[in-house]
Design a protein around this motif. Structure first.
Motif, mmCIF file in Angstrom:
data_model
loop_
_atom_site.group_PDB
_atom_site.id
_atom_site.type_symbol
_atom_site.label_atom_id
_atom_site.label_comp_id
_atom_site.label_asym_id
_atom_site.label_seq_id
_atom_site.Cartn_x
_atom_site.Cartn_y
_atom_site.Cartn_z
ATOM 1 N N THR A 4 0.828 -1.203 0.000
ATOM 2 C CA THR A 4 0.000 0.000 0.000
ATOM 3 C C THR A 4 0.862 1.251 0.000
ATOM 4 O O THR A 4 0.624 2.187 -0.763
ATOM 5 C CB THR A 4 -0.918 0.004 1.247
ATOM 6 N N LEU A 8 1.178 4.207 -2.888
ATOM 7 C CA LEU A 8 0.938 5.613 -2.556
ATOM 8 C C LEU A 8 2.116 6.501 -2.935
ATOM 9 O O LEU A 8 1.943 7.578 -3.504
ATOM 10 C CB LEU A 8 0.655 5.755 -1.054
ATOM 11 N N SER A 14 -0.671 11.675 -4.532
ATOM 12 C CA SER A 14 -0.917 11.065 -3.229
ATOM 13 C C SER A 14 0.145 11.483 -2.219
ATOM 14 O O SER A 14 -0.150 11.656 -1.032
ATOM 15 C CB SER A 14 -0.962 9.543 -3.353
ATOM 16 N N ALA A 268 -6.230 8.810 -3.652
ATOM 17 C CA ALA A 268 -5.132 7.830 -3.672
ATOM 18 C C ALA A 268 -5.545 6.524 -3.004
ATOM 19 O O ALA A 268 -5.259 5.431 -3.508
ATOM 20 C CB ALA A 268 -3.916 8.429 -2.981
#
Length: 277
Positions: A4, A8, A14, A268
């Motif tokens: 994750t 990002l 983001s 995002a």
């Protein structure tokens, strides 16, 4: 978590969102240590320095009673985030539970719950909040209540649609076949699959809650002086444009930073959580 974070950090927007949100949150948490004049968050007057343009040590200038705008904006962030967290902490469980029950149980339960939800959704959110605040005393608690009442139906509608889709999936049918209770199916099987959409909406909504709360304060129906609030600071400074421009520009930019940051982070997370589904 590593995957994750990797996704990002690959997206420049983001990263900007994370930086903006992090700045807002840390400013609110550590306002007591960052603010050059912590006492200016309350009922303080300093007429010797009133209405000063930005200069050291008043980097954002001072207001009409000599209070440091930078210090007051930091504490206003604390109030705004507190309001947003409390509103979502109440609205999300209520809305999600109603949406799950209506979507899974069906029948008259679905009809009654969703028609009540549609009644709330048919009223423009800001109008509903203004109506409630017009009847209640304009305090922080009542402001939270007004925004909460207008926010839960959106989660009900979102989760209702997700539940209607999920309840036909094989894992739900398998749970029903082995005799799982309705509560188990709803909260242990369906709800976890709705979490990505709920988390994304919560992140986006934090910015909108701050914006709505600022709108109420701008109209004099939100947080009351001397408590610092971004909306009321913009309203007070608007009377003295363009001469005392800093009274409006810096609180307005503070609202922009918070809303823009949460929107970027929400977009995002939608991409990341969507990629993981």
């Amino acid at each position: 978590m590593k995957r994750t974070l990797f996704i990002l950090l690959r997206n420049p927007l983001s990263v900007i969102g994370l930086i903006l949100v992090g700045t807002v949150v840390l400013s609110a948490i550590f306002a007591d240590f960052i603010a050059p004049f912590p006492s200016h968050s309350g009922a303080v007057v300093d007429f010797a320095n009133f209405n000063k343009a930005p200069e050291w040590p008043y980097i954002f200038g001072t207001d009409l009673v000599g209070r440091d705008l930078f210090s007051r904006i930091l504490y206003a962030y604390r109030i705004s985030l507190l309001l947003g967290v409390v509103v979502l902490a109440v609205a999300v469980p209520v809305g999600v539970t109603i949406g799950l029950v209506a979507g899974y149980v069906g029948g008259w339960t679905e009809y009654v719950l969703m028609r009540v939800t549609d009644v709330f959704l048919s009223i423009p959110p800001l109008v509903l909040a203004l109506s409630m605040m017009g009847l209640l005393e304009p305090t922080l608690t009542n402001g939270m209540l007004a925004v909460t009442v207008m926010w839960w139906p959106w989660y009900t509608r979102l989760v209702y649609n997700l539940t209607r889709s999920e309840k036909e999936e094989g894992y739900v049918l398998a749970a029903e076949v082995i005799g799982a209770s309705k509560a188990h199916v709803i909260f242990r099987e369906i709800l976890p699959n709705c979490v990505p959409s709920i988390v994304t909406k919560m992140t986006l909504d934090l910015g909108f809650v701050i914006l709505i709360a600022s709108s109420l304060s701008f109209l004099g129906l939100g947080v009351q002086p001397p408590t610092p609030d971004l909306g009321s600071m913009v309203a007070d400074g608007a009377k003295y444009l363009p001469d005392s421009w800093w009274l409006t520009v810096f609180p307005g930019l503070a609202i922009l930073v918070a809303v823009f940051g949460f929107n970027l982070l929400g977009d995002a997370l939608r991409d990341v959580l969507g990629a993981e589904q």
